[in-house]
Design an enzyme around this catalytic site. Structure first.
Site, PDB file in Angstrom:
ATOM      1  CG  HIS A 144     -25.136  37.982  47.805  1.00 48.99           C
ATOM      2  ND1 HIS A 144     -24.774  39.177  47.243  1.00 48.99           N
ATOM      3  CD2 HIS A 144     -25.791  37.304  46.827  1.00 48.99           C
ATOM      4  CE1 HIS A 144     -25.160  39.209  45.979  1.00 48.99           C
ATOM      5  NE2 HIS A 144     -25.781  38.087  45.705  1.00 48.99           N
ATOM      6  NE  ARG A 173     -40.711  64.273  70.174  1.00 49.05           N
ATOM      7  CZ  ARG A 173     -41.853  63.603  70.267  1.00 49.05           C
ATOM      8  NH1 ARG A 173     -42.996  64.163  69.895  1.00 49.05           N
ATOM      9  NH2 ARG A 173     -41.869  62.361  70.694  1.00 49.05           N
ATOM     10  CD  GLU A 177     -45.653  68.997  71.891  1.00 49.05           C
ATOM     11  OE1 GLU A 177     -46.138  67.865  71.703  1.00 49.05           O
ATOM     12  OE2 GLU A 177     -44.454  69.184  72.111  1.00 49.05           O
ATOM     13  CG  ASP A 205     -48.771  66.133  74.238  1.00 50.30           C
ATOM     14  OD1 ASP A 205     -49.490  65.503  75.024  1.00 50.30           O
ATOM     15  OD2 ASP A 205     -47.532  66.009  74.194  1.00 50.30           O
ATOM     16  NE  ARG A 263     -51.190  62.709  74.647  1.00 48.86           N
ATOM     17  CZ  ARG A 263     -50.237  61.954  74.117  1.00 48.86           C
ATOM     18  NH1 ARG A 263     -50.538  60.809  73.548  1.00 48.86           N
ATOM     19  NH2 ARG A 263     -48.986  62.367  74.134  1.00 48.86           N
ATOM     20  CB  CYS A 290     -45.428  64.975  63.391  1.00 50.64           C
ATOM     21  SG  CYS A 290     -45.278  65.811  64.982  1.00 50.64           S
TER      22      CYS A 290
END
Length: 540
Positions: free
Chosen positions: A188, A331, A430, A454, A464, A501
């Site tokens: 609680h 995904r 992507e 991507d 990357r 996203c």
């Protein structure tokens, strides 16, 4: 400076003095009674008085913490009326010829031990409740008042743990934070802290000593850390962190419940990207419209073997239920490249980013894919789940995916398992290939979501992960933005919506560019939701 650590149950920063909760300790002695019938009547009268007190606490809690949290006192009233509980007390009084106080205390210990031994976390939490109602009964029988704290200034409340009847009687205006030695995320105290929007850290253990009473302290509810007698550097750092948190909360209050709409009337959905189940609290706290990217691969990355259908189902079901009807885009597994999992047995590759990963694994190892799809479709019965597929390069891949989905749905029907027939399906945009065939892809799916990390990598032919290439990596490159624009135009041409996203979604310098492209949804880290919503409302 003393530093203590525990488990955070609500974020924020509190700075003030520690005040230990003080209770009236009632010494319970076992004494023999001559008239057990009269003692039972004394117990019954005390029980009725305790029920009446709980009703008063319920009415007070309604005003302080709302109906949901006030319900605990209705549960406590029901506990006092529970036949097993009452019969145990009466039996101890009559069979052992002892006083009611002892009978109540013994029953409380027995029932609390029984609840604590259960596997279910909710039932374990009831151990504290049975002790709370029993303590109330003993106070009535002993004709003593429960503890109450005199607070002359706002303080950080410290305790071994706090029960509902104690927390509800505190002066909420003078509680900066809760810190406890014990307790759980379902206690609680934790629930009340979340309701009051104040930092709380539980499970600190014996390190939280009563000798710290009255000392200056800082509670970092975000990290679950308490600094006692903080040094100057820590104080300055935490004060700045508190200021930033307060600004975020003020912004939330301004934007809560309001649409993300530009000055010209363009509406945008603002969703959150999350990596696992523990992030859902931050999504709700920041008032996201939904979840735009739930990276399911965490289930695989955190496991030593393939997660079972049941394990996945429980996670997907919980996130769907927690989001209460808001869209949750999950995904499918994006394993490979920089996300390696030993038990997948993937070969070492010269160019893993261009290799055997994501949907390519799913389509060639369909037993793994089907397990995930079964879990996703089963969970779809509990909320608005949408499914998104990564690393798509062709329409043929989507057709293969839909064929497998039909097989999964047929299996579930034959087994009599509920699922939602019309689950939204989407693809990650992507790869340049996905962009170039996006008009045809849009005919096959319900939505697009652009993975800008991507997409930038593949469009610019830059790994990357390679730090040497950072000077050449340009996420604002005209070619990348042209790719996003083309995908948006093709999605809209087929009446489908498109979101972003990837990291660029949170790049506020590009927000107006994306709005001009007609992007329908932006999904960002929970901490970026409020700044992005503010930026959208300021745009023309």
């Amino acid at each position: 400076m003393i530093t203590l650590s525990g488990k955070s149950v609500f974020g924020g920063i509190a700075i003030g003095k520690i005040a230990f909760y003080k209770r009236n300790e009632i010494q319970i002695k076992r004494s023999r009674v001559e008239d057990t019938e009269q003692e039972v009547k004394r117990f019954e009268a005390a029980k009725e008085k305790a029920v009446s007190q709980l009703q008063e606490l319920h009415d007070k809690a309604l005003d302080d913490v709302g109906e949901t949290n006030a319900m605990i006192f209705e549960i406590h009233q029901m506990m006092l009326e529970d036949l097993d509980y009452v019969e145990s007390i009466v039996n101890i009084i009559t069979s052992q010829e002892v006083n009611a106080e002892y009978a109540v205390a013994t029953t409380a210990d027995n029932f609390a031990a029984m609840f604590a031994a259960m596997d279910d976390a909710y039932m374990q939490g009831r151990a504290a409740d049975v002790k709370d109602v029993s303590e109330r009964l003993i106070q009535v029988l002993s004709d003593q008042n429960s503890a109450s704290m005199e607070m002359n200034e706002p303080v950080i409340i410290a305790a071994d743990d706090l029960v509902p009847s104690e927390t509800v009687q505190l002066d909420k205006e003078k509680v900066l934070s809760f810190i406890t030695m014990f307790g759980s995320a379902n206690s609680h105290t934790a629930i009340l802290a979340r309701t009051m929007n104040i930092p709380a850290v539980i499970g600190i253990g014996e390190d939280l000593k009563k000798e710290y009473d009255g000392k200056e302290a800082i509670v970092d509810g975000m990290e679950g850390v308490i600094y006692i007698d903080p040094d100057k550097e820590t104080f300055t750092r935490m004060r700045e962190k508190q200021k930033e948190d307060q600004e975020q909360k003020a912004l939330l209050e301004q934007l809560k419940g309001k649409e993300n709409i530009t000055k010209s009337g363009q509406k945008v959905m603002v969703y959150a990207n999350i990596g696992n189940l523990s992030d859902v609290g931050a999504v709700l706290k920041n008032d996201a419209g939904g979840i735009g990217l739930f990276r399911s691969e965490f289930l695989y990355l955190e496991s030593e073997t393939f997660p079972t259908e049941e394990e996945q189902f429980k996670v997907y079901k919980q996130v769907a239920e927690n989001m209460a009807g808001k869209r949750v885009i999950i995904r499918t597994l994006d394993i490979g490249a920089d996300k390696q999992v030993d038990y997948f047995g993937l070969d070492k590759e010269e160019n893993p980013a261009l290799g055997y990963r994501a949907i390519r694994i799913c389509l060639t190892r369909q037993e793994i894919f089907k397990t995930q799809l079964r879990a996703l479709y089963r969970a779809s019965a509990y909320g608005q789940i949408a499914i998104m597929f990564p690393m798509i390069i062709s329409v043929d891949e989507i057709k293969q995916i839909k064929k497998i989905i039909e097989e999964v749905k047929q299996e579930l029907k034959e087994e009599g398992i509920d699922f939602r027939e019309n689950v939204e399906l989407g693809v990650m945009i992507e790869t340049p290939a996905a962009v170039m065939v996006s008009r045809d892809l849009a005919k096959e799916v319900d939505f697009f979501s652009v993975g800008t990390n991507d997409l930038t990598q593949y469009t610019l032919a830059i790994d990357r992960q390679n730090q040497k290439l950072e000077p050449f990596y340009d996420s604002h490159h005209p070619a990348v933005l042209s790719m996003i624009r083309m995908a948006a135009e093709n999605a809209h041409a087929e009446g489908k919506w498109i979101g972003i996203c990837g990291e660029l979604g949170a790049d506020l310098s590009l927000t107006e560019t994306f709005l001009e492209m007609g992007i329908d949804e932006l999904s960002v880290a929970p901490g970026m939701i409020l700044p992005l919503r503010k930026r959208i409302r300021e745009a023309d």
